[in-house]
Design an enzyme around this catalytic site. Structure first.
Site, PDB file in Angstrom:
ATOM      1  N   SER A 252       0.831  -1.208   0.000  1.00 57.73           N
ATOM      2  CA  SER A 252       0.000   0.000   0.000  1.00 57.73           C
ATOM      3  C   SER A 252       0.860   1.251   0.000  1.00 57.73           C
ATOM      4  O   SER A 252       1.825   1.347   0.758  1.00 57.73           O
ATOM      5  CB  SER A 252      -0.900  -0.016   1.245  1.00 57.73           C
ATOM      6  OG  SER A 252      -1.364   1.260   1.577  1.00 57.73           O
ATOM      7  N   LYS A 253       0.509   2.210  -0.852  1.00 58.76           N
ATOM      8  CA  LYS A 253       1.198   3.504  -0.841  1.00 58.76           C
ATOM      9  C   LYS A 253       1.065   4.157   0.538  1.00 58.76           C
ATOM     10  O   LYS A 253       2.015   4.698   1.087  1.00 58.76           O
ATOM     11  CB  LYS A 253       0.580   4.438  -1.889  1.00 58.76           C
ATOM     12  CG  LYS A 253       0.728   4.012  -3.332  1.00 58.76           C
ATOM     13  CD  LYS A 253       0.038   5.030  -4.232  1.00 58.76           C
ATOM     14  CE  LYS A 253       0.047   4.603  -5.687  1.00 58.76           C
ATOM     15  NZ  LYS A 253      -0.621   5.589  -6.550  1.00 58.76           N
ATOM     16  N   ARG A 254      -0.150   4.084   1.073  1.00 57.18           N
ATOM     17  CA  ARG A 254      -0.423   4.776   2.336  1.00 57.18           C
ATOM     18  C   ARG A 254       0.333   4.128   3.498  1.00 57.18           C
ATOM     19  O   ARG A 254       0.915   4.822   4.330  1.00 57.18           O
ATOM     20  CB  ARG A 254      -1.928   4.765   2.609  1.00 57.18           C
ATOM     21  CG  ARG A 254      -2.346   5.498   3.878  1.00 57.18           C
ATOM     22  CD  ARG A 254      -3.860   5.537   4.007  1.00 57.18           C
ATOM     23  NE  ARG A 254      -4.425   4.207   4.012  1.00 57.18           N
ATOM     24  CZ  ARG A 254      -4.467   3.421   5.093  1.00 57.18           C
ATOM     25  NH1 ARG A 254      -3.963   3.848   6.233  1.00 57.18           N
ATOM     26  NH2 ARG A 254      -5.011   2.226   5.040  1.00 57.18           N
TER      27      ARG A 254
END
Length: 501
Positions: A252-254
Site C-alpha cells: 500500500s502507498k499509504r
C-alpha cells in the site's frame, strides 16, 4: 485480429511497483506477440488526480524502458461519450433511472458496499432487484426526468443466471447474478462511474486482452455485463497475483510509503534493466527458472500462461537501512552493475557523479581511459549506482570520509603506523614505473625491512587511500589512485587528527 493491451493507472500518486509490474506484463505480452501497448490515464477523480502524478507515471514507464504506442488517452476527455452511452442503454430498456433521493443512497454502494450488501441480500433471500424504479413505466420515468428530478442510471442485471469467463491465469470464473446489484453507471450529478468508463474506453481503444491485478476479478463480472449490454465482444482477461508486504498484507502507498514507489528505485541508484528484471519475476518465472534475463530474453520467454496464481512477497525491513528493500532486488542490481557492458554502465555512473558534483569533464576527454578503468575496478562490490559517489568517492575526490571502524582496526590499533606509513610513501614515491606490480614489490620489501607483515600495510593503505576496510586489490588501487595522490594520502595525518590516539 492484432493484440491490443493497455496500462490504465489513476494519477493520484506515484507509480506503485504493483502497477509498474502490471504495465511490464502488458508490455512484455504485446512485445511477444507483436501487438500494441497503450497508455490510458484514468483521471476522472478530479479531486485527487494531479499533473505531477501523470508525469511520474510517464517518467516511470520511460525509466523502465516500456515504450507505449499511439497517443495517451485521458479518460476525462471521454466523460460526455460515457454519459451518452449510459442514456442510450436507458433508451434501449437495458438500464433505468433511479430517482431514489441521494441522501437515501449509500455512496459506498459504488464500491465495496455493493458487494457487501448484495451478498447479505443473497444470503437472507432479499431480492435486490426490488428497486421501485427498475420497472417504472418509460413515460413516467421520462416525465420525472423532464421535470428536473435528479436521478442515477443503473444497469438492469438479470434476476437469474450467472456471469462466467475463463481467466488466462485463474481459470474458469463464475458469479451468480444474485450477488451483483444493478450497478450504477452514472451518478445523479452525471459523473460516470468506473466500470462504465473502463468498458467504454476499452471498447473504443480496441483492447483485446485486459491484464491487471487479481483485485479486479469481481469487477470483471460486472464489466462483462456491460460489454454484452453494448453488444460488443468481450476481451480476454488475465488477472495477476497480488504483491504482498512481508506481513502478507497488500502493498500500500499509504501504509508502506516510498519503498513501494518506482521513483524510489530510480533515485536510489537502481539500473532500470535490473529492476525491470526483478519486477518480471514477481509472479512469473521463465520455463528453465533462470533469474537474470535481458530485455530480449524476457520478451522471448514471457507468456501469460506461465504466470503463477500464488501471491508474491516483497520482502523489506522498514527499520533496517541495509535491507530497506527486497534483498533479491539489491542482489540483482549488483549483478547487473558487475556484469553489464561498460558502454551501458559508464553513462549511468557519469550521471550519478554529475548529480553528486564529482564529475570532471576530463573524464570524457584526456582521462576517459582512466575513468573506464576505475569504474571497472570498483564496480565488483557495488550494489547501486549511488555506491559510485559514496563508497567510490575517494577515487574521484579528496573530500571523502573515513569509516571509523576501519580506522580503529587498520590504523590506530598499531601505533607505529604513524611513522611507518609516511616511510612507505617515500618508497612508493621512487617506484618506477608506478604500476600495481611495482607498488606490490615495494610494499612487501618495506614490510620485510620493517619487520611487520605485509598485510598490516595493505589494510592500513586501503583505509588511508579509500577510507574503507574492504575494496579491490590494494595494489590495483595504488595504480588507479596514482603516485601523487597515493603518496599524499599515506602521509596524511587525518586518521589521528579526526579519531585521535
Amino acid at each position: 485480429m492484432s493484440v491490443r493491451v493497455r496500462f490504465a493507472p489513476s494519477p493520484t500518486g506515484y507509480l506503485h511497483i504493483g502497477a509498474a509490474r502490471s504495465a511490464l506484463f502488458n508490455w512484455l505480452f504485446a512485445q511477444k506477440v507483436g501487438g500494441k501497448f497503450l497508455l490510458r490515464i484514468e483521471d476522472t477523480d478530479l479531486q485527487r488526480s494531479t499533473d505531477e502524478s501523470t508525469r511520474s507515471i510517464i517518467e516511470g514507464l520511460e525509466w523502465l524502458g516500456l515504450d507505449y504506442d499511439e497517443e495517451i488517452v485521458f479518460q476525462s476527455d471521454n466523460a460526455e461519450k460515457h454519459r451518452v452511452a449510459a442514456r442510450q442503454l436507458v433508451a434501449e430498456g437495458k438500464a433505468y433511472r433511479d430517482f431514489t433521493p441521494k441522501e437515501a443512497r449509500d455512496d459506498k454502494s459504488v464500491k465495496q458496499g455493493i458487494v457487501d450488501r448484495a451478498r447479505a441480500h443473497a444470503a437472507t433471500g432479499i431480492d435486490h432487484r426490488s428497486n421501485p424504479f427498475r420497472d417504472l413505466a418509460k413515460a413516467d420515468s421520462d416525465a420525472r426526468a423532464a421535470a428536473g428530478e435528479p436521478f442515477a442510471i443503473r444497469l438492469k442485471v438479470a434476476r437469474a443466471g450467472a456471469s462466467q469467463f475463463a481467466d488466462i491465469v485463474y481459470g474458469e470464473q463464475e458469479r451468480s447474478f444474485a450477488e451483483i446489484e444493478d450497478l450504477v453507471l452514472l451518478r445523479s450529478d452525471g459523473h460516470p462511474l468506473y466500470n462504465l468508463s473502463v468498458v467504454l474506453d476499452d471498447i473504443e481503444m480496441g483492447i483485446t486482452h485486459v491484464i491487471r491485478g487479481q483485485d479486479h476479478l469481481t469487477n470483471t463480472h460486472k464489466q462483462i455485463l456491460l460489454y454484452q449490454a453494448f453488444g460488443k465482444d468481450v476481451p480476454q482477461f488475465a488477472h495477476l497475483p497480488l504483491i504482498l508486504a512481508p506481513n502478507k498484507a497488500k502493498l500500500s502507498k499509504r501504509k508502506h510509503g516510498e519503498v513501494v514507489s518506482l521513483t524510489t528505485y530510480r533515485d536510489r541508484g537502481f539500473v532500470p534493466a535490473a529492476f525491470r528484471n526483478f519486477l518480471a519475476l514477481l509472479g512469473w518465472s521463465p520455463p528453465e527458472g533462470r533469474e537474470l534475463l535481458s530485455r530480449d530474453e524476457l520478451i522471448a520467454e514471457f507468456s501469460l500462461e506461465s504466470i503463477g496464481r500464488a501471491n508474491s512477497i516483497f520482502n523489506f525491513h522498514e527499520n533496517d537501512p541495509r535491507h530497506w528493500t527486497d534483498d533479491k532486488a539489491l542482489w540483482m542490481n549488483a549483478e547487473y552493475i558487475r556484469t553489464m557492458p561498460p558502454t551501458e554502465l559508464l553513462p549511468m555512473v557519469k550521471a550519478e557523479l554529475r548529480a553528486a558534483k564529482l564529475w570532471r569533464e576530463e573524464y570524457d576527454e584526456d582521462e576517459r581511459e582512466w575513468f573506464a578503468q576505475t569504474v571497472e575496478l570498483i564496480r565488483q562490490r557495488f550494489f547501486t549506482l549511488k555506491d559510485f559517489s559514496s563508497h567510490g568517492r575517494a577515487y574521484f575526490s579528496e573530500d571523502f570520509d573515513f569509516e571509523e571502524a576501519a580506522v580503529h582496526k587498520n590504523i590506530l590499533k598499531e601505533p607505529r603506523l604513524r611513522e611507518l606509513l609516511p616511510a612507505l610513501a617515500d618508497r612508493l614515491e621512487s617506484a618506477e614505473p608506478f604500476t600495481a606490480a611495482r607498488a606490490e614489490s615495494a610494499l612487501r620489501a618495506f614490510a620485510e625491512e620493517a619487520g611487520v607483515k605485509a598485510g598490516l600495510f595493505i589494510n592500513a593503505a586501503r583505509t588511508m587511500l579509500t577510507g574503507q576496510a574492504v575494496g579491490p586489490s590494494m595494489f590495483e588501487v595504488f595504480e588507479i589512485i596514482g603516485r601523487e595522490r597515493s603518496v599524499m594520502r599515506l602521509r596524511s595525518q587525518r586518521p589521528w587528527n579526526e579519531f585521535g590516539n
